[in-house]
Design a protein around this motif. Structure first.
Motif, PDB file in Angstrom:
ATOM      1  N   ASP B 188       0.835  -1.212   0.000  1.00 30.02           N
ATOM      2  CA  ASP B 188       0.000   0.000   0.000  1.00 30.02           C
ATOM      3  C   ASP B 188       0.865   1.256   0.000  1.00 30.02           C
ATOM      4  OD1 ASP B 188      -2.199  -1.569  -0.043  1.00 30.02           O
ATOM      5  OD2 ASP B 188      -2.728  -1.318   2.069  1.00 30.02           O
ATOM      6  N   VAL B 189       2.039   1.184   0.588  1.00 23.65           N
ATOM      7  CA  VAL B 189       2.968   2.318   0.545  1.00 23.65           C
ATOM      8  C   VAL B 189       3.398   2.564  -0.901  1.00 23.65           C
ATOM      9  CG1 VAL B 189       5.274   3.119   1.212  1.00 23.65           C
ATOM     10  CG2 VAL B 189       3.819   1.952   2.884  1.00 23.65           C
ATOM     11  N   TYR B 190       3.732   1.483  -1.582  1.00 26.91           N
ATOM     12  CA  TYR B 190       4.185   1.633  -2.974  1.00 26.91           C
ATOM     13  C   TYR B 190       3.078   2.212  -3.862  1.00 26.91           C
ATOM     14  CZ  TYR B 190       7.916  -1.447  -1.354  1.00 26.91           C
ATOM     15  OH  TYR B 190       8.957  -1.976  -0.658  1.00 26.91           O
ATOM     16  N   LYS B 191       1.841   1.791  -3.599  1.00 26.06           N
ATOM     17  CA  LYS B 191       0.740   2.286  -4.439  1.00 26.06           C
ATOM     18  C   LYS B 191       0.554   3.798  -4.257  1.00 26.06           C
ATOM     19  CE  LYS B 191      -1.740  -2.081  -4.358  1.00 26.06           C
ATOM     20  NZ  LYS B 191      -2.870  -2.814  -3.758  1.00 26.06           N
ATOM     21  N   GLU B 192       0.693   4.267  -3.015  1.00 20.70           N
ATOM     22  CA  GLU B 192       0.584   5.717  -2.780  1.00 20.70           C
ATOM     23  C   GLU B 192       1.745   6.450  -3.449  1.00 20.70           C
ATOM     24  OE1 GLU B 192      -1.885   7.380  -1.576  1.00 20.70           O
ATOM     25  OE2 GLU B 192      -3.022   5.566  -1.140  1.00 20.70           O
ATOM     26  N   ALA B 193       2.928   5.846  -3.383  1.00 17.59           N
ATOM     27  CA  ALA B 193       4.094   6.466  -4.027  1.00 17.59           C
ATOM     28  C   ALA B 193       3.871   6.588  -5.537  1.00 17.59           C
ATOM     29  CB  ALA B 193       5.348   5.642  -3.741  1.00 17.59           C
ATOM     30  N   VAL B 194       3.294   5.550  -6.115  1.00 19.20           N
ATOM     31  CA  VAL B 194       3.001   5.574  -7.558  1.00 19.20           C
ATOM     32  C   VAL B 194       2.055   6.723  -7.891  1.00 19.20           C
ATOM     33  CG1 VAL B 194       1.817   4.318  -9.421  1.00 19.20           C
ATOM     34  CG2 VAL B 194       3.440   3.113  -7.944  1.00 19.20           C
ATOM     35  N   ARG B 195       1.010   6.891  -7.060  1.00 13.13           N
ATOM     36  CA  ARG B 195       0.047   7.980  -7.296  1.00 13.13           C
ATOM     37  C   ARG B 195       0.743   9.345  -7.299  1.00 13.13           C
ATOM     38  NH1 ARG B 195      -5.350   8.635  -6.114  1.00 13.13           N
ATOM     39  NH2 ARG B 195      -4.986  10.112  -4.438  1.00 13.13           N
ATOM     40  N   ASP B 196       1.624   9.544  -6.318  1.00 13.74           N
ATOM     41  CA  ASP B 196       2.285  10.853  -6.207  1.00 13.74           C
ATOM     42  C   ASP B 196       3.285  11.082  -7.344  1.00 13.74           C
ATOM     43  OD1 ASP B 196       0.827  11.507  -4.043  1.00 13.74           O
ATOM     44  OD2 ASP B 196       2.481  11.600  -2.612  1.00 13.74           O
ATOM     45  N   ILE B 197       3.997  10.052  -7.702  1.00 13.58           N
ATOM     46  CA  ILE B 197       4.989  10.209  -8.780  1.00 13.58           C
ATOM     47  C   ILE B 197       4.271  10.462 -10.115  1.00 13.58           C
ATOM     48  CG2 ILE B 197       6.726   8.948 -10.136  1.00 13.58           C
ATOM     49  CD1 ILE B 197       7.632   7.721  -7.424  1.00 13.58           C
ATOM     50  N   LYS B 198       3.191   9.718 -10.349  1.00 18.72           N
ATOM     51  CA  LYS B 198       2.441   9.933 -11.588  1.00 18.72           C
ATOM     52  C   LYS B 198       1.843  11.350 -11.615  1.00 18.72           C
ATOM     53  CE  LYS B 198       2.557   6.073 -14.026  1.00 18.72           C
ATOM     54  NZ  LYS B 198       1.402   5.368 -14.561  1.00 18.72           N
ATOM     55  N   ALA B 199       1.309  11.792 -10.475  1.00 20.22           N
ATOM     56  CA  ALA B 199       0.737  13.148 -10.419  1.00 20.22           C
ATOM     57  C   ALA B 199       1.837  14.175 -10.707  1.00 20.22           C
ATOM     58  CB  ALA B 199       0.118  13.403  -9.052  1.00 20.22           C
ATOM     59  N   GLY B 200       3.016  13.931 -10.150  1.00 16.05           N
ATOM     60  CA  GLY B 200       4.133  14.841 -10.387  1.00 16.05           C
ATOM     61  C   GLY B 200       4.532  14.888 -11.854  1.00 16.05           C
ATOM     62  N   LEU B 201       4.609  13.720 -12.468  1.00 22.36           N
ATOM     63  CA  LEU B 201       5.007  13.676 -13.886  1.00 22.36           C
ATOM     64  C   LEU B 201       3.964  14.348 -14.781  1.00 22.36           C
ATOM     65  CD1 LEU B 201       6.509  10.074 -14.056  1.00 22.36           C
ATOM     66  CD2 LEU B 201       7.758  12.219 -14.419  1.00 22.36           C
ATOM     67  N   ARG B 202       2.702  14.174 -14.420  1.00 18.44           N
ATOM     68  CA  ARG B 202       1.652  14.854 -15.202  1.00 18.44           C
ATOM     69  C   ARG B 202       1.789  16.372 -15.052  1.00 18.44           C
ATOM     70  NH1 ARG B 202      -1.570  10.502 -13.354  1.00 18.44           N
ATOM     71  NH2 ARG B 202      -2.334  11.730 -11.590  1.00 18.44           N
ATOM     72  N   GLY B 203       2.074  16.797 -13.836  1.00 17.71           N
ATOM     73  CA  GLY B 203       2.251  18.235 -13.599  1.00 17.71           C
ATOM     74  C   GLY B 203       3.423  18.785 -14.384  1.00 17.71           C
TER      75      GLY B 203
END
Lengths: 101, 564
Positions: B188-203
């Motif tokens: 679950d930690v990794y899944k949250e990390a994925v969300r934040d990294i993807k959001a960052g890359l989109r930004g």
């Protein structure tokens, strides 16, 4: 009834494992799929992940803490991690032992 | 299978296969192809760009995820009971930060999760935050030092990993996973990390959502305003749901303050709804907090499309929030590019649901981002004033437009580059350059580059114009002429030409050429040149001006030249 619940836990664990695996290495979610040993789908890290996920799933869904990573599991004559059916049978034995204590 | 958008290298001191798997398989854009650096060799990988992992294939982005007790030797000694000075530990953090900064030069973006400790690690117990050598206080200082050391690295982003562990709860750490597979954290930690990294890359890719369109009844307040009147709405007061609506509005206002626009799409009588917004004492959001609205009885999907067009945005920039599942389904079906999040029935979950949306992350906050709503509000007032004043010239004069001219420098470079790279319509040459390239070009001998800020009595348009000039002997050339569509048609174009042609004359140019380079989108630039008063050569695309005669300055526009 309990065996079905255990198999559900194992298949859910396989589903979670599949979320980490590439499309070409997806594990068929059936009780007969060969998971470890000759022709098995899992490498050593995959097996570790399966063990951890199933231990967590059994604790969450059946309310019992078991260990699948001890020497006993590894010393079984028939590999309990061969497929979901065998793993469920092994887990059921562990649960019955806990109940009888 | 679609080709990945980015190649991602993950460097870590633990087994990151699970994390890499989630990052690889995540269906949200952008698609990543991940490969992991050699296990446990963080410093070696960051310090040696000859290693295979940097070349097969070369990564676009880098994730460096470490455990404090493994990458910072002094911290591990401290945890083992050793007596280590804080300065020694922080010096190690500085060295690590220097490695990260150097690695950042090799890739487009770097993500570094902050250091965390398992919650079962009690450290020195009640002294852990009191003593200088407490584990927690030392780790906090290490993280803070990392933040300070890396804040000037523009493409490196520290991610707050603490949040991921809080969300994952008990499943965040499992000692068995470490001993059996060197897996440091739970899935679950990794899944949250994925969300934040993807959001960052989109930004970073400019794909962050920029506009939230909101329903009103039972979304922004409780109750149907047309039935019960604004005095009886559930909003604020000593009431759980009323408080929740106020909190939701405050969260929206916080998003607005970081550049996200708010708009209204509601089935209501406009006058009734606006009266509630203006009059209700507990409303947090007022009329000027909204960039625009469509309050009528029409189809919401059509209203969304119409308002988005008016605000000159794309549908892919929009989030639509409505308590009514039927309206959500309608907008989702008609406008698939619009993000329509599932919305809870429980009002007290509104704020949480909004804050969980990982779609507003942006890599930098410019002055224009912060003032964006104000610009739209000012534009709305301008339009109203346009109807009140007679001729176009009279209206322009009434606006009290002022153009401030600045030379390119470090402070306006990011926005100038953004303008250069994003403007399509009024863009003479459509050159695309990085900040470094633009600055280097402007600093060459005989090159001049000016940026233009525009204001009027209703507000500040921000830095909306750019023009550049080269002069060789007596011949000048306008290389770039760029103006945001926000200020087109307000005599700012002519004001910029007046200034640049005057500058060319000061530098010795007797004739200045303006060559229009056509693209599928910059026809408005040609249209302006044709009406600009410049002479046109036979080729049809080159215009010129003889500087013996000054290019006239529009009387409606004041011009102020800032000293260099």
């Amino acid at each position: 009834m309990q065996t079905e619940a255990i198999i559900r836990v194992i298949l859910e664990a396989l589903e979670e494992l599949n979320r980490q695996r590439p499309a070409e290495l997806q594990i068929p979610r059936t009780p007969e799929t060969v998971l470890s040993g000759d022709g098995g789908q899992l490498d050593s890290l995959g097996l570790v992940n399966l063990i951890l996920l199933v231990e967590e799933g059994v604790a969450d869904k059946l309310g019992v803490r078991i260990s699948l990573s001890d020497e006993r599991a590894m010393a079984q004559e028939a590999n309990p991690f061969r497929n979901a059916n065998l793993l469920a049978a092994y887990i059921r034995r562990l649960l019955e032992e806990k109940e009888s204590v | 299978m679609r080709e990945p958008d980015y190649q991602c290298l993950i460097v870590s001191d633990f087994n990151v296969s699970n994390f890499a798997g989630y990052l690889d398989n995540d269906p949200e854009a952008p698609r990543l192809a991940c490969h992991c650096g050699p296990f446990g060799q963080v410093v070696q990988v960051l310090g040696n760009r000859d290693l295979d992992c940097w070349h097969s294939p070369p990564p676009d982005c880098l994730v460096v995820w470490t455990q404090p007790g493994r990458v910072i030797h002094g911290f591990s000694q401290l945890m083992a009971g050793g007596n280590v000075a804080l300065d020694e530990i922080l010096a190690e953090v500085d060295q690590f930060a220097a490695l990260l900064a150097a690695a950042a030069q090799q890739v487009k973006s770097v993500f570094v999760p902050t250091w965390v400790m398992p919650p079962f690690e009690r450290g020195l117990g009640m002294l852990d935050l009191k003593m200088r050598a407490g584990f927690s206080v030392t780790r906090m200082r290490m993280n803070l030092r990392l933040v300070e050391a890396l804040e000037q690295v523009p493409n490196l982003y520290l991610l707050n990993a603490e949040r991921w562990f809080q969300l994952a709860g008990k499943a965040a750490f499992n000692p068995k996973a470490w001993y059996l597979g060197k897996i440091a954290y739970g899935n679950d930690v990794y899944k949250e990390a994925v969300r934040d990294i993807k959001a960052g890359l989109r930004g970073i890719a400019g794909q962050a959502r920029k506009l939230i369109l909101l329903d009103l009844d039972d979304t922004l307040w409780g109750g149907i305003v047309g039935d019960i009147g604004w005095e009886n709405l559930q909003l604020g007061g000593h009431d759980a749901a009323g408080e929740a609506f106020v909190d939701f509005q405050q969260a929206l206002k916080a998003l607005k303050s970081r550049g996200v626009l708010l708009g209204i799409v509601s089935k209501n009588e406009e006058s009734v709804a606006l009266a509630a917004i203006d009059e209700h004492p507990e409303m947090v959001l007022r009329r000027d907090d909204f960039a625009g609205w469509r309050i009528n009885w029409g189809d919401k999907a059509l209203n969304v499309a119409d308002l988005v067009a008016e605000l000159n945005l794309g549908l892919q920039s929009v989030v639509f929030i409505d308590d009514n599942p039927a309206e959500r389904a309608r907008v989702r079906e008609a406008l698939p590019e619009v993000l329509v999040p599932d919305w809870p029935e429980e009002k007290m979950l509104y704020r949480k649901t909004l804050q969980e949306l990982a779609c507003f992350d942006i890599p930098v906050l410019s002055r224009e981002d912060l003032d964006r709503t104000q610009m739209y509000v000012a534009e709305r007032k301008r339009k109203i004033s346009r109807h009140e004043v007679g001729s176009l010239e009279e209206w322009l004069a009434s606006l009290e437009i002022k153009v401030v001219v600045e030379e390119l420098d470090e402070s306006n470079l990011p926005r100038a580059t953004q303008l250069l790279n994003k403007t399509n319509q009024l863009n003479l040459a459509t050159r695309r350059m990085t900040e470094a390239e633009l600055l280097a070009w402007a600093r060459q001998p005989n090159h001049s580059l000016r940026v233009f800020r525009v204001t009027d009595k209703f507000g500040d348009y921000g830095l909306t114009g750019l023009a550049s000039l080269t002069v060789e002997a007596t011949r000048g050339r306008i290389v770039d002429f760029i103006l945001s569509c926000r200020v087109m048609g307000r005599r700012v174009e002519e004001t910029i030409f007046h200034h640049m042609l005057e500058l060319a004359a000061e530098q010795g140019a007797r004739e200045v050429l303006v060559e229009y380079l056509a693209t599928p989108k910059n026809k408005p630039c040609l249209t302006f040149l044709e009406s600009s008063g410049l002479s046109r050569r036979e080729d049809g695309t080159t215009f010129f001006w003889k500087t013996a005669e000054p290019y006239p300055r529009p009387s409606q526009v004041e011009i102020e030249v800032q000293p260099a």
